[in-house]
Design a protein around this motif. Structure first.
Motif, short mmCIF file in Angstrom:
data_model
loop_
_atom_site.label_atom_id
_atom_site.label_comp_id
_atom_site.label_asym_id
_atom_site.label_seq_id
_atom_site.Cartn_x
_atom_site.Cartn_y
_atom_site.Cartn_z
N GLU A 263 -12.06 17.40 -4.63
CA GLU A 263 -11.02 18.06 -4.51
C GLU A 263 -9.88 17.38 -4.86
O GLU A 263 -8.84 17.85 -5.72
N ARG A 264 -9.53 16.17 -4.44
CA ARG A 264 -8.54 15.24 -4.91
C ARG A 264 -8.48 15.16 -6.07
O ARG A 264 -7.36 15.03 -6.94
N ASP A 265 -9.63 14.82 -6.86
CA ASP A 265 -9.55 14.36 -8.28
C ASP A 265 -9.05 15.76 -8.96
O ASP A 265 -8.35 15.63 -10.10
N ILE B 56 10.13 14.15 -1.69
CA ILE B 56 9.67 13.12 -0.77
C ILE B 56 9.39 12.03 -2.05
O ILE B 56 9.30 11.00 -1.49
N ARG B 57 8.76 12.30 -3.40
CA ARG B 57 8.34 11.30 -4.10
C ARG B 57 9.80 10.35 -4.45
O ARG B 57 9.51 9.14 -4.52
N ASP B 58 10.73 11.26 -4.63
CA ASP B 58 11.76 10.57 -5.19
C ASP B 58 12.33 9.49 -4.04
O ASP B 58 12.72 8.38 -4.41
N ASP C 264 0.82 -1.10 -0.04
CA ASP C 264 0.05 0.26 0.05
C ASP C 264 0.80 1.22 -0.01
O ASP C 264 1.36 1.86 1.18
N THR C 265 0.85 1.93 -1.23
CA THR C 265 2.12 2.78 -1.27
C THR C 265 1.78 4.13 -0.81
O THR C 265 2.35 4.93 -0.43
N GLY C 266 0.30 4.26 -0.71
CA GLY C 266 -0.50 5.54 -0.06
C GLY C 266 -0.22 5.66 1.31
O GLY C 266 0.10 6.68 1.84
N ALA D 257 -3.76 16.12 4.79
CA ALA D 257 -2.41 16.77 5.00
C ALA D 257 -1.39 16.06 3.89
O ALA D 257 -0.37 16.30 3.34
N THR D 258 -2.05 14.76 3.29
CA THR D 258 -0.88 14.02 2.44
C THR D 258 -0.73 14.75 1.28
O THR D 258 0.46 14.63 0.68
N GLY D 259 -1.78 15.41 0.56
CA GLY D 259 -1.55 16.01 -0.75
C GLY D 259 -0.45 17.01 -0.76
O GLY D 259 0.51 16.99 -1.57
N MET E 194 2.63 5.14 2.71
CA MET E 194 3.78 5.58 2.93
C MET E 194 3.89 6.89 2.85
O MET E 194 4.43 7.61 3.98
N TYR E 195 3.06 7.68 1.84
CA TYR E 195 3.01 9.23 1.91
C TYR E 195 1.95 9.68 3.15
O TYR E 195 2.46 10.66 3.67
N ARG E 196 1.21 8.86 3.58
CA ARG E 196 0.34 9.28 4.80
C ARG E 196 1.02 9.43 6.04
O ARG E 196 0.92 10.19 6.91
N ALA E 197 2.19 8.29 6.13
CA ALA E 197 2.97 8.41 7.20
C ALA E 197 3.75 9.45 7.27
O ALA E 197 4.26 10.10 8.30
N GLY F 127 -1.24 2.23 -6.00
CA GLY F 127 -1.00 3.78 -5.71
C GLY F 127 -1.53 4.78 -6.81
O GLY F 127 -2.72 4.02 -7.45
N ARG F 128 -0.83 5.49 -7.36
CA ARG F 128 -1.35 6.35 -8.44
C ARG F 128 -0.22 6.57 -9.57
O ARG F 128 -0.38 6.92 -10.49
N ASP F 129 0.95 6.01 -9.40
CA ASP F 129 1.87 6.09 -10.18
C ASP F 129 2.65 4.86 -10.30
O ASP F 129 3.92 4.55 -10.75
N GLN F 130 2.26 3.52 -9.71
CA GLN F 130 3.05 2.34 -9.94
C GLN F 130 3.36 1.93 -11.25
O GLN F 130 4.32 1.37 -11.30
O1 DC Z 1 -4.34 5.89 -1.81
P1 DC Z 1 -4.14 6.62 -0.78
O2 DC Z 1 -5.49 7.35 -0.55
O3 DC Z 1 -3.84 6.21 0.54
O4 DC Z 1 -2.91 7.76 -1.11
C1 DC Z 1 -2.86 9.01 0.05
C2 DC Z 1 -2.48 10.11 -0.74
O5 DC Z 1 -1.04 9.78 -1.31
C3 DC Z 1 -3.28 10.85 -1.90
O6 DC Z 1 -2.94 12.08 -1.72
C4 DC Z 1 -2.24 10.27 -3.13
C5 DC Z 1 -0.82 9.92 -2.86
N1 DC Z 1 -0.21 9.00 -3.30
C6 DC Z 1 0.64 9.27 -4.33
O7 DC Z 1 0.98 10.58 -4.34
N2 DC Z 1 1.39 8.38 -4.77
C7 DC Z 1 1.34 6.95 -4.35
N3 DC Z 1 2.13 6.15 -4.95
C8 DC Z 1 0.21 6.83 -3.38
C9 DC Z 1 -0.39 7.69 -2.82
#
Ligand code: DC
Length: 233
Positions: A176-178, A104-106, A30-32, A94-96, A34-37, A126-129
């Motif tokens: 908003e997230r979309d 941080i992405r790198d 669950d890569t999301g 906050a995660t956005g 990791m960003y959430r943490a 995730g969104r970029d896997q």
């Molecule tokens: O999938 P999620 O709702 O747990 O994702 C939380 C946030 O992290 C959301 O803003 C998208 C971002 N995210 C990202 O930018 N890249 C990923 N690989 C996973 C999640």
């Protein structure tokens, strides 16, 4: 065998990834989380969300550990299991701010690739896997659903977890997230080679069955994987 599942918030990718991994007996990531943490750490330390340098420094100092296996993906922050804490509305908001920072992405992309190498077989969501992290994945899925359907699913999940939240709040949060997804940082890209599944009218069982059909159609074989559990630094 690397299988990627990408899609917008609430498209059902986490549940699908978890169930698919369990059926294949390989780890689920669950890569999301990791960003959430990283976002949770910033909130705990009182770092302002518009303080990019502060967020990046905190991310570099963070000890993120991911414990992933065929039936679980847990995230530890500085030694504490925060798997449940990272699902709160405060962390959602906050995660956005964290996910838009390329530095941080790198860091996290590098860590996700290490986990992929370590395990060999993995279902990652995730969104970029499929587009960025594992462009050579064996199989890529892209899940989508109407925003109302996605909000209804999130509402069910969060209220089941005891969060006090309304359907409208979630709907507005997803819209908003979309909006964020549509532009600027880490755009949600659908790889040309991905299989597109619109899950608006599908049950989770149907989604997973379709995924399994693709796995067997391509004669992909999973190497049963160990669990991962290495620290990020
Ligand atoms: O999938 P999620 O709702 O747990 O994702 C939380 C946030 O992290 C959301 O803003 C998208 C971002 N995210 C990202 O930018 N890249 C990923 N690989 C996973 C999640």
């Amino acid at each position: 065998m690397i299988i990627t599942i990408d899609g917008p918030a609430g498209s059902g990718k986490s549940t699908a990834a978890r169930k698919l991994a369990a059926r294949l007996g390989i780890a689920y990531l669950d890569t999301g989380a990791m960003y959430r943490a990283i976002a949770l750490r910033a909130l705990k330390l009182g770092i302002r969300l518009n303080d990019a340098a502060g967020l990046i420094a905190s991310a570099r100092d963070a000890r993120i550990e991911v414990m992933c296996g065929p039936t679980h993906s847990r995230v530890l922050l500085d030694g504490n299991d925060v798997t449940e804490d990272v699902r709160s509305m405060a962390v959602n908001g906050a995660t956005g701010f964290v996910a838009r920072e390329q530095a941080i992405r790198d860091l996290l992309v590098q860590r996700q690739r290490e986990i992929g190498r370590e395990l060999g077989s993995l279902v990652t969501e995730g969104r970029d896997q499929g587009s960025v992290v594992f462009p050579h994945a064996d199989l890529k899925f892209f899940l989508d659903a109407s925003v109302e359907r996605r909000a209804a699913r999130r509402y069910q999940e969060m209220t089941a977890d005891g969060e006090s939240v309304t359907y409208e709040e979630i709907l507005n949060n997803l819209k908003e997230r979309d909006g964020n997804d549509a532009h600027q940082w880490a755009p949600l890209l659908e790889p040309a080679s991905a299989i597109h599944l619109d899950t608006t009218q599908l049950t989770i069982h149907e989604v997973v069955e379709r995924m399994l059909e693709e796995v067997s159609r391509r004669r992909l074989t999973a190497h049963a994987t160990e669990s991962c559990g290495a620290a990020s630094r």
